[in-house]
Design a protein around this motif. Structure first.
Motif, PDB file in Angstrom:
ATOM      1  N   SER A   1      -5.869   6.624  -1.276  1.00  0.00           N
ATOM      2  CA  SER A   1      -5.018   6.493  -0.089  1.00  0.00           C
ATOM      3  C   SER A   1      -4.117   7.703   0.115  1.00  0.00           C
ATOM      4  O   SER A   1      -3.897   8.128   1.262  1.00  0.00           O
ATOM      5  CB  SER A   1      -4.181   5.211  -0.181  1.00  0.00           C
ATOM      6  OG  SER A   1      -3.376   5.202  -1.351  1.00  0.00           O
ATOM      7  N   LEU A   2      -3.585   8.302  -0.959  1.00  0.00           N
ATOM      8  CA  LEU A   2      -2.732   9.481  -0.788  1.00  0.00           C
ATOM      9  C   LEU A   2      -3.534  10.688  -0.301  1.00  0.00           C
ATOM     10  O   LEU A   2      -3.125  11.344   0.675  1.00  0.00           O
ATOM     11  CB  LEU A   2      -1.987   9.804  -2.086  1.00  0.00           C
ATOM     12  CG  LEU A   2      -1.075  11.037  -2.033  1.00  0.00           C
ATOM     13  CD1 LEU A   2      -0.013  10.884  -0.943  1.00  0.00           C
ATOM     14  CD2 LEU A   2      -0.428  11.296  -3.396  1.00  0.00           C
TER      15      LEU A   2
ATOM     16  N   ASP B   1      -6.880   5.274  -5.808  1.00  0.00           N
ATOM     17  CA  ASP B   1      -7.562   4.503  -4.762  1.00  0.00           C
ATOM     18  C   ASP B   1      -7.875   5.346  -3.524  1.00  0.00           C
ATOM     19  O   ASP B   1      -8.470   4.845  -2.556  1.00  0.00           O
ATOM     20  CB  ASP B   1      -6.757   3.257  -4.369  1.00  0.00           C
ATOM     21  CG  ASP B   1      -5.421   3.578  -3.689  1.00  0.00           C
ATOM     22  OD1 ASP B   1      -5.200   4.724  -3.266  1.00  0.00           O
ATOM     23  OD2 ASP B   1      -4.584   2.655  -3.594  1.00  0.00           O
TER      24      ASP B   1
ATOM     25  N   GLY C   1       0.797  -1.212   0.000  1.00  0.00           N
ATOM     26  CA  GLY C   1       0.000   0.000   0.000  1.00  0.00           C
ATOM     27  C   GLY C   1       0.832   1.266   0.000  1.00  0.00           C
ATOM     28  O   GLY C   1       2.035   1.250  -0.284  1.00  0.00           O
ATOM     29  N   LEU C   2       0.197   2.377   0.324  1.00  0.00           N
ATOM     30  CA  LEU C   2       0.833   3.687   0.278  1.00  0.00           C
ATOM     31  C   LEU C   2       2.100   3.704   1.131  1.00  0.00           C
ATOM     32  O   LEU C   2       2.049   3.432   2.341  1.00  0.00           O
ATOM     33  CB  LEU C   2      -0.140   4.752   0.785  1.00  0.00           C
ATOM     34  CG  LEU C   2       0.379   6.194   0.784  1.00  0.00           C
ATOM     35  CD1 LEU C   2       0.481   6.721  -0.646  1.00  0.00           C
ATOM     36  CD2 LEU C   2      -0.544   7.081   1.625  1.00  0.00           C
TER      37      LEU C   2
ATOM     38  N   ALA D   1      -6.274  10.707   1.429  1.00  0.00           N
ATOM     39  CA  ALA D   1      -6.692  10.434   2.808  1.00  0.00           C
ATOM     40  C   ALA D   1      -5.522  10.612   3.774  1.00  0.00           C
ATOM     41  O   ALA D   1      -5.698  11.130   4.887  1.00  0.00           O
ATOM     42  CB  ALA D   1      -7.253   9.020   2.912  1.00  0.00           C
ATOM     43  N   PHE D   2      -4.330  10.193   3.358  1.00  0.00           N
ATOM     44  CA  PHE D   2      -3.167  10.347   4.228  1.00  0.00           C
ATOM     45  C   PHE D   2      -2.838  11.824   4.444  1.00  0.00           C
ATOM     46  O   PHE D   2      -2.576  12.256   5.570  1.00  0.00           O
ATOM     47  CB  PHE D   2      -1.961   9.628   3.624  1.00  0.00           C
ATOM     48  CG  PHE D   2      -0.707   9.763   4.444  1.00  0.00           C
ATOM     49  CD1 PHE D   2      -0.479   8.935   5.523  1.00  0.00           C
ATOM     50  CD2 PHE D   2       0.236  10.742   4.135  1.00  0.00           C
ATOM     51  CE1 PHE D   2       0.674   9.074   6.311  1.00  0.00           C
ATOM     52  CE2 PHE D   2       1.388  10.888   4.897  1.00  0.00           C
ATOM     53  CZ  PHE D   2       1.597  10.048   5.991  1.00  0.00           C
TER      54      PHE D   2
ATOM     55  N   TYR E   1      -2.103   5.514  -6.080  1.00  0.00           N
ATOM     56  CA  TYR E   1      -2.375   5.943  -4.710  1.00  0.00           C
ATOM     57  C   TYR E   1      -3.312   7.149  -4.680  1.00  0.00           C
ATOM     58  O   TYR E   1      -3.937   7.413  -3.651  1.00  0.00           O
ATOM     59  CB  TYR E   1      -1.071   6.268  -3.991  1.00  0.00           C
ATOM     60  CG  TYR E   1      -0.134   5.093  -3.862  1.00  0.00           C
ATOM     61  CD1 TYR E   1      -0.589   3.862  -3.399  1.00  0.00           C
ATOM     62  CD2 TYR E   1       1.208   5.193  -4.226  1.00  0.00           C
ATOM     63  CE1 TYR E   1       0.259   2.772  -3.293  1.00  0.00           C
ATOM     64  CE2 TYR E   1       2.068   4.107  -4.113  1.00  0.00           C
ATOM     65  CZ  TYR E   1       1.588   2.906  -3.655  1.00  0.00           C
ATOM     66  OH  TYR E   1       2.435   1.830  -3.546  1.00  0.00           O
TER      67      TYR E   1
ATOM     68  N   GLU F   1       4.346   7.132   6.115  1.00  0.00           N
ATOM     69  CA  GLU F   1       3.989   6.967   7.520  1.00  0.00           C
ATOM     70  C   GLU F   1       4.391   8.203   8.304  1.00  0.00           C
ATOM     71  O   GLU F   1       5.415   8.838   8.018  1.00  0.00           O
ATOM     72  CB  GLU F   1       4.657   5.727   8.118  1.00  0.00           C
ATOM     73  CG  GLU F   1       6.163   5.718   8.020  1.00  0.00           C
ATOM     74  CD  GLU F   1       6.773   4.450   8.602  1.00  0.00           C
ATOM     75  OE1 GLU F   1       6.397   4.090   9.735  1.00  0.00           O
ATOM     76  OE2 GLU F   1       7.624   3.836   7.931  1.00  0.00           O
TER      77      GLU F   1
END
Length: 282
Positions: free
Chosen positions: A203-204, A201, A175-176, A206-207, A198, A179
């Motif tokens: 994930s980027l 989907d 995944g992404l 959202a991070f 990323y 961290e």
């Protein structure tokens, strides 16, 4: 009344059992040997041994002068003891993986990574191989990789060792690769490549939403191989919301960030220098 009480106690017992699942029992004896052979990275062998609740992990890293060379030589080897907690976590992660029934799954891929596995557990043995497993397509194979690398990451923690594991994880489906490593001030470690998917989907985005807009943020890309153009709009939106983002990039990531429009004054050569920039902007 007694019948109702018995039913109530039974219901509570079921709820208690579901809330506190019993961890799987440890095997009496266990040996796992995994040979990881990535296309453009040093090979590695991980050996996990367990006997009556005590164990050890041995990691050997090999170098090939050229990717096509058949001869490799060890550049690092070390063994560490495994605590009962280490072993319980490892075997819990493997609880749904049928190690003694898995078979070789060959795929016609020129790049990627081969993983050759040998298992001996309580007198039973098995050997199998797979190539570049994906979570959705090859769940058991990927869970095995996750368990082995999680154990290795837990026991080997120097920066050079961490960088190797990050690069090795790039061959799988973790995944992404981002961290949050600190929050005062905020620091983010980005490794591998930030690919378009990323963004696709979610994930980027959202991070990035987890990061503050009212205080400095340090982005450590020293172990990143670059940023795909498809990520630029999302990152530019993040930078418009927070102009106090500072970057410690690798050479490859620095080129992409310059194309993206990051100013030179927001670059640092080391993490220590980046922290100084963050402190000065507070």
């Amino acid at each position: 009344m007694h019948r109702h009480l018995l039913l109530s106690f039974a219901s509570c017992g079921l709820l208690f059992a579901s809330a506190y699942s019993v961890p799987p029992p440890l095997p009496q004896s266990f040996v796992y040997v995994g040979q990881f052979e990535p296309s453009f990275l040093d090979d590695a062998t991980f050996v996990v041994r367990s006997q009556l609740g005590t164990g050890c992990l041995r990691w050997t890293r090999y170098h090939r002068p050229e990717p096509t060379d058949t001869v490799r030589y060890p550049v690092f080897t070390d063994s560490v003891a495994l605590t009962p907690q280490d072993l319980q976590g490892f075997f819990t992660a493997l609880d749904s993986v049928p190690l003694l029934k898995m078979r070789t799954r060959e795929q016609l891929m020129t790049d990627g990574i081969w993983v050759h596995n040998a298992v001996a557990q309580d007198g039973a043995r098995n050997a199998f191989s797979f190539q570049s497993p994906r979570k959705a397509r090859d769940p058991a194979e990927h869970r095995l990789v996750e368990a082995v690398l999680a154990l290795a990451r837990r026991k080997y923690k120097t920066l050079a060792q961490r960088e190797y594991f990050e690069q090795l994880e790039g061959y799988f489906d973790f995944g992404l690769p981002c961290e949050i490593t600190a929050t005062a001030p905020f620091e983010v470690r980005v490794h591998g490549v930030l690919y378009d998917n990323y963004v696709n989907d979610g994930s980027l985005p959202a991070f990035l939403q987890q990061l503050p807009t009212g205080q400095p943020v340090l982005m450590d890309l020293t172990n990143s191989q670059g940023i795909a153009y498809g990520c630029f709009p999302t990152l530019r939106q993040f930078l418009r919301a927070n102009p106090r983002v500072f970057w410690v990039p690798s050479a490859a990531a620095a080129e992409d960030l310059q194309v993206m429009g990051v100013e030179r004054g927001h670059f640092a050569a080391t993490v220590a220098q980046g922290r100084v920039l963050c402190q000065a902007s507070r």
